[in-house]
Scaffold this motif. Structure first.
Motif, short mmCIF file in Angstrom:
data_model
loop_
_atom_site.label_atom_id
_atom_site.label_comp_id
_atom_site.label_asym_id
_atom_site.label_seq_id
_atom_site.Cartn_x
_atom_site.Cartn_y
_atom_site.Cartn_z
N TYR A 221 0.83 -1.21 0.00
CA TYR A 221 0.00 0.00 0.00
C TYR A 221 0.87 1.26 0.00
O TYR A 221 0.64 2.18 -0.79
CB TYR A 221 -0.92 -0.02 1.22
CG TYR A 221 -1.76 1.23 1.39
CD1 TYR A 221 -2.88 1.45 0.58
CD2 TYR A 221 -1.44 2.18 2.35
CE1 TYR A 221 -3.65 2.59 0.74
CE2 TYR A 221 -2.20 3.32 2.51
CZ TYR A 221 -3.31 3.52 1.70
OH TYR A 221 -4.06 4.66 1.84
N CYS A 222 1.88 1.29 0.87
CA CYS A 222 2.76 2.46 0.93
C CYS A 222 3.84 2.43 -0.15
O CYS A 222 4.55 3.43 -0.35
CB CYS A 222 3.41 2.57 2.31
SG CYS A 222 2.23 2.87 3.65
N GLY A 223 4.01 1.30 -0.81
CA GLY A 223 4.95 1.22 -1.92
C GLY A 223 6.40 1.19 -1.52
O GLY A 223 7.27 1.59 -2.30
N THR A 224 6.73 0.72 -0.30
CA THR A 224 8.12 0.74 0.16
C THR A 224 8.87 -0.53 -0.19
O THR A 224 10.10 -0.57 -0.06
CB THR A 224 8.18 0.96 1.68
OG1 THR A 224 7.49 -0.13 2.34
CG2 THR A 224 7.53 2.28 2.06
N HIS A 225 8.16 -1.59 -0.58
CA HIS A 225 8.85 -2.83 -0.92
C HIS A 225 9.72 -2.62 -2.15
O HIS A 225 9.33 -1.94 -3.11
CB HIS A 225 7.83 -3.94 -1.20
CG HIS A 225 8.43 -5.31 -1.25
ND1 HIS A 225 9.14 -5.77 -2.32
CD2 HIS A 225 8.43 -6.32 -0.33
CE1 HIS A 225 9.54 -7.01 -2.09
NE2 HIS A 225 9.13 -7.36 -0.88
N MET A 226 10.92 -3.20 -2.16
CA MET A 226 11.87 -2.94 -3.24
C MET A 226 11.38 -3.44 -4.60
O MET A 226 11.84 -2.97 -5.63
CB MET A 226 13.23 -3.58 -2.91
CG MET A 226 13.23 -5.09 -2.85
SD MET A 226 14.91 -5.75 -2.59
CE MET A 226 15.33 -5.03 -1.01
N ASP A 227 10.43 -4.37 -4.61
CA ASP A 227 9.91 -4.89 -5.87
C ASP A 227 8.70 -4.10 -6.38
O ASP A 227 8.14 -4.43 -7.42
CB ASP A 227 9.53 -6.36 -5.73
CG ASP A 227 10.75 -7.25 -5.53
OD1 ASP A 227 11.83 -6.86 -6.01
OD2 ASP A 227 10.61 -8.32 -4.89
N ILE A 228 8.26 -3.09 -5.61
CA ILE A 228 7.08 -2.31 -5.99
C ILE A 228 7.52 -1.02 -6.67
O ILE A 228 8.38 -0.30 -6.19
CB ILE A 228 6.22 -1.98 -4.75
CG1 ILE A 228 5.73 -3.26 -4.08
CG2 ILE A 228 5.05 -1.10 -5.14
CD1 ILE A 228 4.80 -4.09 -4.92
#
Length: 222
Positions: free
Chosen positions: A54-61
């Motif tokens: 949701y926050c877009g912090t994952h490195m794959d996002i």
């Protein structure tokens, strides 16, 4: 029975944007070994889903990753069962690794029937037990060695409970008094805080190659 009913799903349509959207029902007949039904409850992960997706912090996002579906734990009431399925009947409540959708359709071998008396709201947390389990399977440290679990959120509590059940001398650590209270009520042994020295970013990525943990007793002495 689901073909004529409206169905919905939660979708992440952009960074920090979630929407309840209508989805096309799957009107095809159940395949071999499949079951389907309406969702009773699904579980939101504060880590993977909220912080990471949701926050877009994952490195794959990235911005191009959206829109995307989400969810990996649900309990649903069975409404249809393939004729070759045994052990699951219409009306049963079952757990599955389902998305945030109003209906689920999965293979019967991928569901677990809820024991009588277990509420769907409690059963859906079974998915979180899987997160710490690989650590116990892969470690060379075996009971009755000492085990310290730092952070008593849902996953931490699950890890501490697993450690206790497996026979480790388990210490459950969290500075929050309320989490310490929950630990005591669930049979755990609260200990002092565990403080982490780490590097949050390496070469611009959310990755730390080395972490150092400092363990303290209940008097806050190392």
């Amino acid at each position: 029975p689901m073909s004529g009913r409206s169905q919905y799903a939660i979708m992440f349509t952009a960074r920090e944007q979630a929407e309840l959207v209508a989805v096309e029902p799957d009107a095809t007949p159940l395949g071999p070994g499949e079951v389907s039904g309406r969702t009773v409850v699904s579980l939101v992960s504060r880590g993977t889903e909220v912080v990471g997706t949701y926050c877009g912090t994952h490195m794959d996002i990235s911005p191009s990753s959206y829109p995307m579906g989400t969810g990996y734990a649900a309990v649903f009431e069975v409404e249809a069962v393939d004729r070759g399925v045994s052990g699951i009947a219409v009306g049963d409540l079952v757990f599955c690794r389902g998305a945030h959708r109003s209906h689920q359709r999965v293979r019967a071998e991928d569901v677990v029937r809820l024991p009588d008396g277990l509420s769907p709201e409690t059963a859906v947390f079974a998915r979180m037990v899987k997160i710490p389990m690989p650590s116990f399977a892969r470690t060379s440290i075996r009971p009755p060695e000492r085990l310290a679990v730092a952070g008593l959120g849902v996953v931490g509590l699950m890890a501490a409970q697993l450690g206790r059940l497996y026979g480790y001398e388990t210490y459950a650590c969290d500075p929050d008094p309320e989490r310490q209270r929950v630990a005591r009520e669930t049979g755990l042994r609260p200990a002092g805080p565990i403080r982490l020295l780490t590097q949050l970013r390496t070469f611009g990525h959310c990755f730390n190659p080395v972490s150092v943990y400092y363990c303290f007793d209940t008097t806050d002495r190392r």
